[in-house]
Design a protein around this motif. Structure first.
Motif, PDB file in Angstrom:
ATOM      1  N   TYR A  14       0.826  -1.209   0.000  1.00 14.48           N
ATOM      2  CA  TYR A  14       0.000   0.000   0.000  1.00 14.48           C
ATOM      3  C   TYR A  14       0.857   1.256   0.000  1.00 14.48           C
ATOM      4  CZ  TYR A  14       1.089   0.132   4.987  1.00 14.48           C
ATOM      5  OH  TYR A  14       1.753   0.165   6.185  1.00 14.48           O
TER       6      TYR A  14
ATOM      7  N   ARG B 188       0.047   5.323   1.360  1.00 18.58           N
ATOM      8  CA  ARG B 188      -0.930   6.097   2.132  1.00 18.58           C
ATOM      9  C   ARG B 188      -0.533   7.563   2.224  1.00 18.58           C
ATOM     10  NH1 ARG B 188      -1.549   1.846   7.169  1.00 18.58           N
ATOM     11  NH2 ARG B 188      -2.911   0.374   6.071  1.00 18.58           N
TER      12      ARG B 188
ATOM     13  N   GLU C  62      -7.081  -0.878  -5.364  1.00 11.73           N
ATOM     14  CA  GLU C  62      -8.243  -0.199  -4.794  1.00 11.73           C
ATOM     15  C   GLU C  62      -7.774   1.073  -4.103  1.00 11.73           C
ATOM     16  OE1 GLU C  62     -12.084  -1.208  -2.114  1.00 11.73           O
ATOM     17  OE2 GLU C  62     -10.158  -1.640  -1.160  1.00 11.73           O
ATOM     18  N   ILE C  63      -8.552   2.140  -4.274  1.00 12.14           N
ATOM     19  CA  ILE C  63      -8.298   3.391  -3.573  1.00 12.14           C
ATOM     20  C   ILE C  63      -9.428   3.595  -2.574  1.00 12.14           C
ATOM     21  CG2 ILE C  63      -8.091   5.891  -3.775  1.00 12.14           C
ATOM     22  CD1 ILE C  63      -6.941   5.514  -6.538  1.00 12.14           C
TER      23      ILE C  63
ATOM     24  N   HIS D 217     -11.402   1.856  -8.142  1.00 11.65           N
ATOM     25  CA  HIS D 217     -10.474   0.741  -8.292  1.00 11.65           C
ATOM     26  C   HIS D 217     -10.022   0.613  -9.741  1.00 11.65           C
ATOM     27  CE1 HIS D 217     -14.332  -0.940  -9.464  1.00 11.65           C
ATOM     28  NE2 HIS D 217     -13.658  -1.816 -10.180  1.00 11.65           N
TER      29      HIS D 217
ATOM     30  N   LEU E  76      -6.029   8.816   2.601  1.00 12.52           N
ATOM     31  CA  LEU E  76      -6.092   8.188   1.290  1.00 12.52           C
ATOM     32  C   LEU E  76      -5.190   6.963   1.273  1.00 12.52           C
ATOM     33  CD1 LEU E  76      -6.820   8.397  -1.805  1.00 12.52           C
ATOM     34  CD2 LEU E  76      -4.691   9.685  -2.023  1.00 12.52           C
ATOM     35  N   GLN E  77      -5.694   5.875   0.731  1.00 12.82           N
ATOM     36  CA  GLN E  77      -4.873   4.664   0.598  1.00 12.82           C
ATOM     37  C   GLN E  77      -5.019   4.088  -0.802  1.00 12.82           C
ATOM     38  OE1 GLN E  77      -4.063   1.310   3.541  1.00 12.82           O
ATOM     39  NE2 GLN E  77      -5.768   0.469   2.369  1.00 12.82           N
ATOM     40  N   ILE E  78      -3.895   3.689  -1.372  1.00 14.88           N
ATOM     41  CA  ILE E  78      -3.843   2.972  -2.635  1.00 14.88           C
ATOM     42  C   ILE E  78      -3.230   1.625  -2.303  1.00 14.88           C
ATOM     43  CG2 ILE E  78      -2.839   2.919  -4.945  1.00 14.88           C
ATOM     44  CD1 ILE E  78      -2.675   6.058  -4.620  1.00 14.88           C
TER      45      ILE E  78
END
Length: 179
Positions: A88, A90, A118-119, A134, A158-160
């Motif tokens: 991930y 972030r 996924e975001i 996503h 925010l996370q990817i």
């Protein structure tokens, strides 16, 4: 004067070299419209599941994607996580922001390390937030991927993340968060 070729540069880029031992040119200013309406400069903290290191090149640190510089011919300014399960990236936006879309630039060489992503975005500091958008499958090299939810989402964290549970890398080179 700013003389760059095959590169994307924003007002955030101070001028730099991927090899600190090289002479670094100084620039008065570099401009681009890449950051029009961007929330990206408000990011206060960036973390990642890991950082990829190679003896042949500098670290691919998570903050590289907000450096304001992305060159077509090198991936040194990208962020690459070491190979782990569900890597991930972030970002803390500092305060809740209304986000309408996110554009992510993918590495332009043969490495394809952006797949089944996924975001999420929300106000939970443990990054257990709602789905923003996503990307299914493997992203083609060198593209800019727009992520746009049905309705804008307000959030601070925010996370990817790659959803794949087998060990993989997560690589991307630039992010623009638009409000």
């Amino acid at each position: 004067m700013c003389s760059l070729h095959s590169a994307q540069v924003s007002i955030m880029w101070p001028g730099s070299s991927f090899n600190p031992s090289e002479v670094i040119d100084s620039y008065d200013e570099c401009y681009s419209n890449w950051y029009v309406n961007s929330i990206t400069p408000s990011i206060t903290n960036i973390t990642a599941s890991s950082v990829y290191h190679s003896p042949a090149a500098p670290a691919r640190n998570p903050e590289n994607v907000i450096s304001g510089y992305f060159c077509k011919k090198t991936y040194y300014y990208c962020s690459t996580n070491a190979k782990v399960k569900k890597p991930y990236w972030r970002a803390d936006l500092g305060t809740p922001k209304r986000v309408s879309s996110i554009i992510i630039s993918i590495r332009r060489d043969n490495a394809q390390h952006f797949n089944d992503v996924e975001i999420t975005l929300g106000n939970s500091s443990d990054y257990n937030n709602i789905h923003f958008d996503h990307y299914d499958g493997v992203a083609p090299r060198g593209i800019n991927i727009p992520f746009t939810p049905t309705n804008p989402v307000t959030g601070r964290y925010l996370q990817i993340q790659i959803l794949n549970t087998t060990s993989s890398y997560l690589t991307f080179c630039d992010i623009v968060i638009l409000g």
